[in-house]
Design a protein around this motif. Structure first.
Motif, PDB file in Angstrom:
ATOM      1  N   PRO A 105       8.079  49.685   3.851  1.00  0.00           N
ATOM      2  CA  PRO A 105       9.260  50.164   4.579  1.00  0.00           C
ATOM      3  C   PRO A 105       8.998  51.484   5.288  1.00  0.00           C
ATOM      4  CG  PRO A 105       9.860  49.404   2.382  1.00  0.00           C
ATOM      5  CD  PRO A 105       8.357  49.444   2.416  1.00  0.00           C
ATOM      6  N   GLN A 106       9.467  51.572   6.522  1.00  0.00           N
ATOM      7  CA  GLN A 106       9.365  52.792   7.322  1.00  0.00           C
ATOM      8  C   GLN A 106      10.718  53.015   8.007  1.00  0.00           C
ATOM      9  OE1 GLN A 106       6.818  54.820   7.449  1.00  0.00           O
ATOM     10  NE2 GLN A 106       5.176  53.614   6.516  1.00  0.00           N
ATOM     11  N   PRO A 107      11.764  53.319   7.238  1.00  0.00           N
ATOM     12  CA  PRO A 107      13.110  53.403   7.828  1.00  0.00           C
ATOM     13  C   PRO A 107      13.238  54.472   8.916  1.00  0.00           C
ATOM     14  CG  PRO A 107      13.094  54.236   5.566  1.00  0.00           C
ATOM     15  CD  PRO A 107      11.783  53.561   5.783  1.00  0.00           C
ATOM     16  N   GLU A 108      12.535  55.597   8.758  1.00  0.00           N
ATOM     17  CA  GLU A 108      12.621  56.644   9.782  1.00  0.00           C
ATOM     18  C   GLU A 108      11.967  56.177  11.074  1.00  0.00           C
ATOM     19  OE1 GLU A 108      11.430  61.357  10.495  1.00  0.00           O
ATOM     20  OE2 GLU A 108      11.159  60.430   8.523  1.00  0.00           O
ATOM     21  N   LEU A 109      10.802  55.548  10.971  1.00  0.00           N
ATOM     22  CA  LEU A 109      10.139  55.039  12.160  1.00  0.00           C
ATOM     23  C   LEU A 109      10.949  53.904  12.789  1.00  0.00           C
ATOM     24  CD1 LEU A 109       7.591  55.358  13.922  1.00  0.00           C
ATOM     25  CD2 LEU A 109       6.541  53.555  12.547  1.00  0.00           C
ATOM     26  N   PHE A 110      11.616  53.106  11.979  1.00  0.00           N
ATOM     27  CA  PHE A 110      12.486  52.054  12.501  1.00  0.00           C
ATOM     28  C   PHE A 110      13.578  52.663  13.379  1.00  0.00           C
ATOM     29  CE2 PHE A 110      16.121  49.243  12.482  1.00  0.00           C
ATOM     30  CZ  PHE A 110      15.573  47.985  12.659  1.00  0.00           C
ATOM     31  N   ALA A 111      14.203  53.735  12.899  1.00  0.00           N
ATOM     32  CA  ALA A 111      15.242  54.408  13.689  1.00  0.00           C
ATOM     33  C   ALA A 111      14.661  55.007  14.967  1.00  0.00           C
ATOM     34  CB  ALA A 111      15.906  55.491  12.841  1.00  0.00           C
ATOM     35  N   GLN A 112      13.435  55.521  14.896  1.00  0.00           N
ATOM     36  CA  GLN A 112      12.793  56.089  16.081  1.00  0.00           C
ATOM     37  C   GLN A 112      12.451  55.004  17.094  1.00  0.00           C
ATOM     38  OE1 GLN A 112       9.745  57.929  13.757  1.00  0.00           O
ATOM     39  NE2 GLN A 112      10.760  59.926  13.673  1.00  0.00           N
ATOM     40  N   TYR A 113      12.076  53.825  16.613  1.00  0.00           N
ATOM     41  CA  TYR A 113      11.808  52.701  17.515  1.00  0.00           C
ATOM     42  C   TYR A 113      13.099  52.258  18.205  1.00  0.00           C
ATOM     43  CZ  TYR A 113      10.643  47.961  19.040  1.00  0.00           C
ATOM     44  OH  TYR A 113      10.477  46.813  19.781  1.00  0.00           O
ATOM     45  N   GLN A 114      14.161  52.169  17.454  1.00  0.00           N
ATOM     46  CA  GLN A 114      15.453  51.808  18.047  1.00  0.00           C
ATOM     47  C   GLN A 114      15.847  52.820  19.129  1.00  0.00           C
ATOM     48  OE1 GLN A 114      18.892  52.252  15.458  1.00  0.00           O
ATOM     49  NE2 GLN A 114      19.838  50.429  16.341  1.00  0.00           N
ATOM     50  N   GLN A 115      15.660  54.100  18.844  1.00  0.00           N
ATOM     51  CA  GLN A 115      15.976  55.136  19.829  1.00  0.00           C
ATOM     52  C   GLN A 115      15.073  55.023  21.044  1.00  0.00           C
ATOM     53  OE1 GLN A 115      18.573  57.097  19.732  1.00  0.00           O
ATOM     54  NE2 GLN A 115      18.048  58.070  21.670  1.00  0.00           N
ATOM     55  N   LEU A 116      13.806  54.646  20.839  1.00  0.00           N
ATOM     56  CA  LEU A 116      12.897  54.446  21.967  1.00  0.00           C
ATOM     57  C   LEU A 116      13.446  53.385  22.912  1.00  0.00           C
ATOM     58  CD1 LEU A 116      10.064  54.694  23.389  1.00  0.00           C
ATOM     59  CD2 LEU A 116       9.348  52.815  21.888  1.00  0.00           C
ATOM     60  N   LEU A 117      13.906  52.263  22.385  1.00  0.00           N
ATOM     61  CA  LEU A 117      14.425  51.196  23.239  1.00  0.00           C
ATOM     62  C   LEU A 117      15.650  51.662  24.022  1.00  0.00           C
ATOM     63  CD1 LEU A 117      14.027  48.030  20.971  1.00  0.00           C
ATOM     64  CD2 LEU A 117      12.438  48.975  22.670  1.00  0.00           C
ATOM     65  N   PHE A 118      16.515  52.440  23.387  1.00  0.00           N
ATOM     66  CA  PHE A 118      17.651  53.016  24.110  1.00  0.00           C
ATOM     67  C   PHE A 118      17.155  53.859  25.282  1.00  0.00           C
ATOM     68  CE2 PHE A 118      20.293  52.354  20.223  1.00  0.00           C
ATOM     69  CZ  PHE A 118      21.363  51.719  20.832  1.00  0.00           C
ATOM     70  N   ARG A 119      16.182  54.709  25.030  1.00  0.00           N
ATOM     71  CA  ARG A 119      15.696  55.626  26.065  1.00  0.00           C
ATOM     72  C   ARG A 119      14.961  54.888  27.181  1.00  0.00           C
ATOM     73  NH1 ARG A 119      12.831  60.935  23.831  1.00  0.00           N
ATOM     74  NH2 ARG A 119      13.109  61.429  26.037  1.00  0.00           N
ATOM     75  N   LEU A 120      14.259  53.807  26.838  1.00  0.00           N
ATOM     76  CA  LEU A 120      13.498  53.076  27.850  1.00  0.00           C
ATOM     77  C   LEU A 120      14.391  52.290  28.804  1.00  0.00           C
ATOM     78  CD1 LEU A 120      10.379  51.769  25.890  1.00  0.00           C
ATOM     79  CD2 LEU A 120      10.535  53.713  27.457  1.00  0.00           C
ATOM     80  N   GLU A 121      15.660  52.175  28.501  1.00  0.00           N
ATOM     81  CA  GLU A 121      16.586  51.578  29.466  1.00  0.00           C
ATOM     82  C   GLU A 121      16.716  52.435  30.714  1.00  0.00           C
ATOM     83  OE1 GLU A 121      19.513  49.111  26.410  1.00  0.00           O
ATOM     84  OE2 GLU A 121      20.268  50.864  27.449  1.00  0.00           O
ATOM     85  N   ASN A 122      16.366  53.708  30.593  1.00  0.00           N
ATOM     86  CA  ASN A 122      16.376  54.635  31.726  1.00  0.00           C
ATOM     87  C   ASN A 122      14.939  54.811  32.222  1.00  0.00           C
ATOM     88  OD1 ASN A 122      16.563  56.705  33.566  1.00  0.00           O
ATOM     89  ND2 ASN A 122      17.354  58.218  32.124  1.00  0.00           N
ATOM     90  N   PRO A 123      14.598  54.306  33.418  1.00  0.00           N
ATOM     91  CA  PRO A 123      13.207  54.392  33.904  1.00  0.00           C
ATOM     92  C   PRO A 123      12.685  55.821  34.025  1.00  0.00           C
ATOM     93  CG  PRO A 123      14.521  52.887  35.255  1.00  0.00           C
ATOM     94  CD  PRO A 123      15.476  53.608  34.362  1.00  0.00           C
ATOM     95  N   ALA A 124      13.579  56.796  34.109  1.00  0.00           N
ATOM     96  CA  ALA A 124      13.151  58.190  34.267  1.00  0.00           C
ATOM     97  C   ALA A 124      12.682  58.817  32.953  1.00  0.00           C
ATOM     98  CB  ALA A 124      14.294  59.022  34.850  1.00  0.00           C
ATOM     99  N   GLU A 125      12.831  58.110  31.845  1.00  0.00           N
ATOM    100  CA  GLU A 125      12.465  58.658  30.532  1.00  0.00           C
ATOM    101  C   GLU A 125      10.957  58.541  30.304  1.00  0.00           C
ATOM    102  OE1 GLU A 125      13.812  60.253  28.182  1.00  0.00           O
ATOM    103  OE2 GLU A 125      15.969  59.937  28.128  1.00  0.00           O
ATOM    104  N   VAL A 126      10.195  59.345  31.012  1.00  0.00           N
ATOM    105  CA  VAL A 126       8.733  59.226  30.949  1.00  0.00           C
ATOM    106  C   VAL A 126       8.158  59.757  29.639  1.00  0.00           C
ATOM    107  CG1 VAL A 126       8.470  59.270  33.449  1.00  0.00           C
ATOM    108  CG2 VAL A 126       8.469  61.423  32.174  1.00  0.00           C
ATOM    109  N   LEU A 127       8.903  60.592  28.916  1.00  0.00           N
ATOM    110  CA  LEU A 127       8.377  61.148  27.671  1.00  0.00           C
ATOM    111  C   LEU A 127       8.745  60.318  26.447  1.00  0.00           C
ATOM    112  CD1 LEU A 127       8.794  65.019  27.980  1.00  0.00           C
ATOM    113  CD2 LEU A 127       6.672  63.748  27.704  1.00  0.00           C
TER     114      LEU A 127
END
Length: 229
Positions: A105-127
Motif C-alpha cells: 500500500p502507498q496511500p500517499e502516493l495514490f493521492a498524489q497520482y490522483q492529484q496529478l490527473l487533476f492537474r494534467l487536465e490543464n495543458p499548461a501544468e508543465v510541472l
C-alpha cells in the motif's frame, strides 16, 4: 482479499482469453495488484468500457496469490486528458508499473497520482509530471535534501555542484564521477518549484531521467520517447 470497495485506478489492461481482461491496478488500500475481470459471452460491454486507465473506480476483488479476480467496480470519475496531458499520464502509468512493488500500500502516493490527473487536465501544468516523479522517487527513498548536504550538513550553495546517490544522499561533487550530478541552483529552486526558471526546469528534466534510470536499474520507459516527441 478485499471485502469492501476501495479507490482504484487501472494502470494497464490487456485482453485475457476470449471474454476477460487482465488488469494492472493501483489501489489505495492494497497498492499495485493484478486482477482478472471476467465477462459472459456477449455481455459486459459497458463494464469493459469502464475498465480503462484514467478513470477513478471503487473496486473490490477476491482470491489469493499474485492474481485476483475483480469482484465489483464502479466508476466515480473520468479524467478527460488530451494531447500533452494524455502523453504525460501514459508515462506516469508506466513509471508506476515499473517502480511499484506488488501488494504494498502507498496511500500517499495514490493521492498524489490522483492529484496529478487533476492537474494534467490543464495543458499548461508543465510541472505536474516532474513533481510527481519526485514523489515516486521519494517513495523509493530517493529523497533530495533541498537545504543541507548529507555529508557535512552544510547549507546548499547556489554556485556549488553536488551529486546524489541513494546510499549517500546529496554530497559535494569532488569530481569522482559517481552518482547523479546536479547544481545547488536546482536544489534551491525546488523549494519553490512554481517559480523555477527555464534553466532549472531543463536541468530538473535531465536529473529526473538519470534518477529514474538509476531507480529502474538502467531500464528505460517506452513512454519516455513519447514525451521527447
Amino acid at each position: 482479499m478485499a471485502a469492501e470497495l476501495s479507490p482504484a485506478f487501472i494502470l494497464r489492461r490487456n485482453p485475457y482469453r476470449d471474454t476477460s481482461l487482465l488488469l494492472d491496478m493501483f489501489t489505495r488500500d492494497a497498492g499495485k495488484i493484478t486482477c482478472v475481470a471476467k465477462f459472459g459471452q456477449g455481455k459486459g460491454t459497458r463494464s469493459k468500457g469502464m475498465l480503462e486507465p484514467f478513470r477513478q473506480l471503487e473496486a473490490s476483488w477476491v482470491g489469493k496469490g499474485e492474481v485476483f479476480t475483480l469482484f465489483n467496480a464502479e466508476e466515480k470519475r473520468r479524467f478527460p486528458l488530451k494531447a500533452a496531458g494524455l502523453v504525460r499520464a501514459v508515462y506516469a502509468n508506466e513509471l508506476l508499473l515499473r517502480a511499484l512493488w506488488q501488494h504494498q500500500p502507498q496511500p500517499e502516493l495514490f493521492a498524489q497520482y490522483q492529484q496529478l490527473l487533476f492537474r494534467l487536465e490543464n495543458p499548461a501544468e508543465v510541472l505536474a509530471l516532474p513533481l510527481f516523479e519526485l514523489d515516486v522517487l521519494a517513495m523509493a527513498c530517493y529523497v533530495l535534501n533541498l537545504w543541507h548536504d548529507d555529508a557535512d550538513g552544510e547549507d546548499i550553495q547556489p554556485h556549488s555542484r553536488y551529486r546524489f546517490r541513494p546510499d549517500h544522499g546529496i554530497y559535494p561533487d569532488a569530481g569522482e564521477g559517481k552518482g547523479v550530478p546536479l547544481s545547488g541552483r536546482l536544489l534551491i529552486a525546488l523549494r519553490e518549484p512554481e517559480s523555477m526558471a527555464t534553466e532549472q526546469r531543463l536541468e530538473l528534466r535531465h536529473t529526473l531521467d538519470y534518477l529514474i534510470q538509476m531507480l529502474l536499474k538502467g531500464k528505460t520507459l517506452n513512454a519516455r520517447r513519447l514525451l521527447n516527441e
